[in-house]
Write an enzyme that holds these catalytic residues in place. Structure first.
Site, PDB file in Angstrom:
ATOM      1  N   HIS A  69       0.824  -1.205   0.000  1.00 17.79           N
ATOM      2  CA  HIS A  69       0.000   0.000   0.000  1.00 17.79           C
ATOM      3  C   HIS A  69       0.859   1.257   0.000  1.00 17.79           C
ATOM      4  O   HIS A  69       0.642   2.191  -0.772  1.00 17.79           O
ATOM      5  CB  HIS A  69      -0.931  -0.007   1.215  1.00 17.79           C
ATOM      6  CG  HIS A  69      -1.684   1.279   1.386  1.00 17.79           C
ATOM      7  ND1 HIS A  69      -1.283   2.252   2.267  1.00 17.79           N
ATOM      8  CD2 HIS A  69      -2.761   1.760   0.751  1.00 17.79           C
ATOM      9  CE1 HIS A  69      -2.098   3.278   2.173  1.00 17.79           C
ATOM     10  NE2 HIS A  69      -3.017   3.001   1.269  1.00 17.79           N
ATOM     11  N   CYS A  74      34.969   3.132 -24.098  1.00 18.42           N
ATOM     12  CA  CYS A  74      34.193   3.000 -22.873  1.00 18.42           C
ATOM     13  C   CYS A  74      34.937   3.576 -21.673  1.00 18.42           C
ATOM     14  O   CYS A  74      34.507   3.421 -20.536  1.00 18.42           O
ATOM     15  CB  CYS A  74      33.825   1.538 -22.608  1.00 18.42           C
ATOM     16  SG  CYS A  74      35.254   0.448 -22.434  1.00 18.42           S
TER      17      CYS A  74
END
Length: 812
Positions: A423, A753
């Site tokens: 919830h 990279c």
């Protein structure tokens, strides 16, 4: 019957009659049961039955009077009005005709199951809930394990009364609904015996980022209320949609939940349900088998596809499911459109980043990707809610649906219990505020009145830091950013952030470091698993504890590693993901659990036994083959063939050939099923012998840090000579240019990279001018560098145009 409809006779066009929840159940029964999905049958009262009930008991005027001059932000006043409204509604008698029809319908349902009085779920279904644009967690009440006609009648009145809970009144006020214009239908369905099985929730997108490529299945033992209401941290499974559609078994992530409690049937006839502690065995094991996970995921896709066709638009779904522990059958018990992430339009993504480090006080599952700071308010009971002030951080064991009016005034929410479908998580997501759930100790670790920073921007683990830390928020519109010809890829260090990072403008992952993944997700030296019997007893005990549930220690490594790698490949699919095999140094391998006996002491590990030299060596080869097995599982079992691999620190072409042979021994063959194998270009020999390396590999990726270190002869960890370390050195640039030229002549791709393009836009511009195929960047640099690359490409195009014009024509 006048006031009753069989669920199999209603569908999505009947929301006005039976509300969103019951209309959806009917749609499932009519359209999807023929496709093999199981849905429990039942019946529903109509909205007109509810209105008739109000008229017969003369309740409309008293209700209006109690709602007049409502101050929804006054928690105490809202609670007082709600309590009186529920009392007068629950105590009013049902009209005799409605009562008779309910009894007859319940008796018929019982007979159809061969029982005099069967167990049913009585669920509220309002005419303004579960719509594509309006939904809220737990607005109205449901009642489980209801037995006997008298109990059903009582549960129907209680369901009617739940239309006036504080959360429902507040929600209707926020949405602009007339409080009496919303009617309630009540659905009555046969219970699924998940009290002795398991249950949970499915989302057909990633609930934290809105990524549409996966199905998220959560599960816990017992009835589904424990998951829906956030009473437990459930098990969670992530399934890749497209690979599932193609017939693979792509459970790319399995995360064991703590599953603190179970909701089960109460003792005796109409003792509805009760919450009991889970057993140690339940907590230690998964509550759902892989085959069931895959079945539920396939069903979820059928449900999503059907709703998308019916609505004429892509419709991600929120689905509740249950497994009957008596028969072993799976059921879908509810389905509704997901209304948070799927409704987010807006022009931008918000990227949050902490600018300071701080002391982490507690941590848990991150909900959302935002950061917030404020004063904590520890709330241990609903009676303390009136003390809560707007802008505070709500801290509690768990949250209850009745807390919604307070939750929407919070800067952030932190709970001890619950998972990502609890919830608290659902409400926080809908309200757009960060939440951390399942911390285990929030109410004792945090103190009322103290200032904290709640950060959900670092992946799936959220951290609460002491004090207020500075942070940045960047807002961007991906659709408005042009895409350069040069491929802009990402360096991704951790799978936890993959789904969010995949939404940034990018062309895939240019570097995913294997060692980072297995340090975090495995944490054990590979040889400690293959040579377990040689370890000291105390190390064996620690490894036994960590690998509990895995009789085969090797399988622990392969399973965990394949999940981390698979998460990356799933998030970015179908874009390429280039995974670099492990490149720890010997001292770093030694720090892994059980690693010390297997690692030599080296004077300079940076230049020692690392990268390719380990993979074929008899003293590590079996560890490398575990890495290979994990890659094979991702490509062959998960079906994620966008995964490519890369070999680091490969000193010579002969060494490259030996690594490829070791891979072949493990069943991973370059070219098979499109597998590409790259080599890092981080040693001068990689550039100087580029033509020879190009015969072995599909492409190169420049590692600018190591290449600079080895070209200039600099220890990059030495503070004294740190000013000399510069990737923009003419020598480094010359090697990069040489590599690009030779590789392109050989028909091979070249990317980079290393850190340099992220730090130095001018270095990125140099590489673009030399014709590099791709830049792989850190996430915080992707937008800035993309803009710089676009500028450079435009400059080069203008120069080419000018040169062509100067010679009297265009080049052919």
């Amino acid at each position: 019957m006048r006031w009753i409809r069989e669920l199999s006779q209603v569908g999505l066009d009947d929301v006005a009659q039976v509300g969103g929840k019951n209309a959806s159940s009917g749609e499932l029964l009519r359209a999807l049961v023929p496709l093999g999905i199981r849905v429990p049958g039942g019946f529903a009262t109509t909205a007109e039955a509810y209105r008739s009930f109000l008229r017969a008991s003369a309740l409309e005027e008293p209700i209006r009077a109690l709602l007049r001059d409502l101050r929804k932000d006054d928690t105490a006043d809202l609670e007082r009005r709600s309590r009186e409204l529920r009392r007068i509604v629950a105590s009013a008698p049902l009209p005799p005709e409605l009562e008779a029809e309910l009894v007859a319908a319940y008796q018929a349902l019982s007979r159809s199951h061969g029982e005099a009085a069967t167990d049913v779920a009585v669920r509220s279904s309002a005419t303004a809930e579960d719509l594509p644009t309006a939904s809220f967690a737990g607005q109205h009440e449901s009642f489980l394990n209801v037995r006997g006609a008298a109990s059903v009648l009582r549960a129907v009145r209680d369901a009617y009364a739940s239309l006036f809970t504080p959360r429902a009144i507040s929600y209707r006020a926020d949405m602009g609904f007339d409080q009496l214009a919303v009617a309630l239908s009540v659905g009555v369905q046969k219970m699924v015996r998940s009290d002795v099985g398991s249950a949970g929730v499915i989302f057909t997108l990633d609930t934290e980022t809105g990524h549409r490529g996966v199905v998220i299945v959560t599960s816990s033992f017992g009835l589904g209320e424990s998951v829906v209401q956030g009473r437990v941290v459930p098990d969670q499974f992530t399934v890749h949609k497209q690979a599932l559609r193609r017939g693979f078994r792509p459970i790319v992530r399995k995360k064991l939940g703590t599953k603190e409690t179970c909701v089960v049937y109460g003792p005796g006839g109409d003792a509805r349900v009760r919450e009991v502690p889970s057993t140690p065995e339940q907590r230690a094991g998964f509550s759902l088998e892989d085959d069931d996970v895959l079945t539920l995921a396939r069903w979820a896709l059928l449900v999503e596809d059907h709703y998308s066709r019916r609505r004429g638009a892509d419709t991600p779904m929120d689905i509740e499911w249950a497994k009957d522990g008596v028969t072993g059958e799976l059921f879908v018990v509810q389905a509704r459109p997901e209304t948070v992430m799927s409704q987010r339009k807006g022009p931008s993504l918000r990227v949050y980043r902490l600018r300071q480090e701080g002391e982490a006080v507690t941590s848990g599952l991150a909900v959302g990707e935002a950061i917030a700071a404020g004063t904590a308010r520890v709330v241990r009971a609903a009676s303390e809610l009136p003390l809560f002030q707007p802008g505070e951080i709500l801290v509690s064991v768990t949250t209850d649906p009745d807390w919604e009016p307070v939750m929407k005034r919070a800067a952030a929410i932190v709970t001890e219990r619950g998972g990502r479908t609890s919830h608290a998580a659902i409400v926080a997501r809908e309200l757009g505020i960060p939440a951390i759930v399942g911390t285990g100790d929030a109410t004792t670790a945090l103190a009322t009145g103290e200032r904290y920073t709640v950060s959900c921007a670092q992946g799936e683990t959220g951290e609460v830091y002491a004090g207020e830390l500075a942070f940045d928020v960047e807002e961007l519109d991906p659709a408005r950013l042009a895409r350069p010809h040069t491929r802009m890829m990402l360096n991704v260090a951790t799978p936890e952030k993959a789904y969010g990072l995949a939404l940034l403008p990018n062309d895939g992952v240019g570097l995913a470091r294997m060692e980072f993944i297995f340090a975090d997700w495995v944490g054990i030296h590979p040889l400690a698993l293959t040579r377990f019997d040689t370890l000291a007893p105390e190390v064996q005990r620690e490894i036994e504890a960590r690998t509990a549930g895995y009789p085969d220690k090797r399988e622990y490594f392969v399973d965990r590693l394949s999940q981390g790698v698979g998460t990356l490949a799933a998030a970015f699919w179908p874009r390429p993901v280039i995974l670099r095999f492990s490149d720890f140094k010997t001292n770093e391998y030694a720090r892994l659990l059980g690693g010390e006996p297997f690692e030599p002491k080296e004077e300079n590990p940076m230049l020692g036994w690392r990268g390719a030299s380990r993979y074929y060596h008899p003293e590590y080869r079996e560890g490398f083959l575990l890495e290979v097995a994990a890659v094979r599982r991702v490509r062959e079992t998960f079906g994620l063939r966008n995964l490519a691999v890369m070999i680091p620190f490969c000193r010579t072409p002969a060494e490259g050939a030996q690594v490829l042979e070791a891979m072949r021994e493990g069943g991973l063959v370059r070219g098979r099923d499109g597998l590409e194998v790259y080599v890092m270009a981080e040693i001068p020999s990689n550039a100087l012998l580029a033509a020879d390396f190009a015969r072995l590999f599909d492409g190169f990726s420049i590692g600018s840090n190591d290449l600079t270190q080895l070209t200039l002869g600099i220890d990059r960890d030495s503070a004294r000579i740190a000013p000399l370390f510069d990737e923009r050195s003419p020598a480094v640039k010359a090697l990069c240019a040489m590599l690009i030229d030779v590789a392109h002549r050989a028909g091979r791709k070249v990317g980079i990279c290393g850190q340099a393009p992220s730090d130095y836009p001018e270095f990125a511009a140099f590489l673009v001018e030399r014709g590099i195929d791709s830049l792989s960047l850190n996430a915080d640099a992707i937008l800035r560098t993309t803009r710089r690359v676009l500028e450079e490409e435009r400059r080069l195009a203008s120069r080419a145009e000018a040169e062509a014009s100067s010679v009297g024509g265009w080049p052919s």
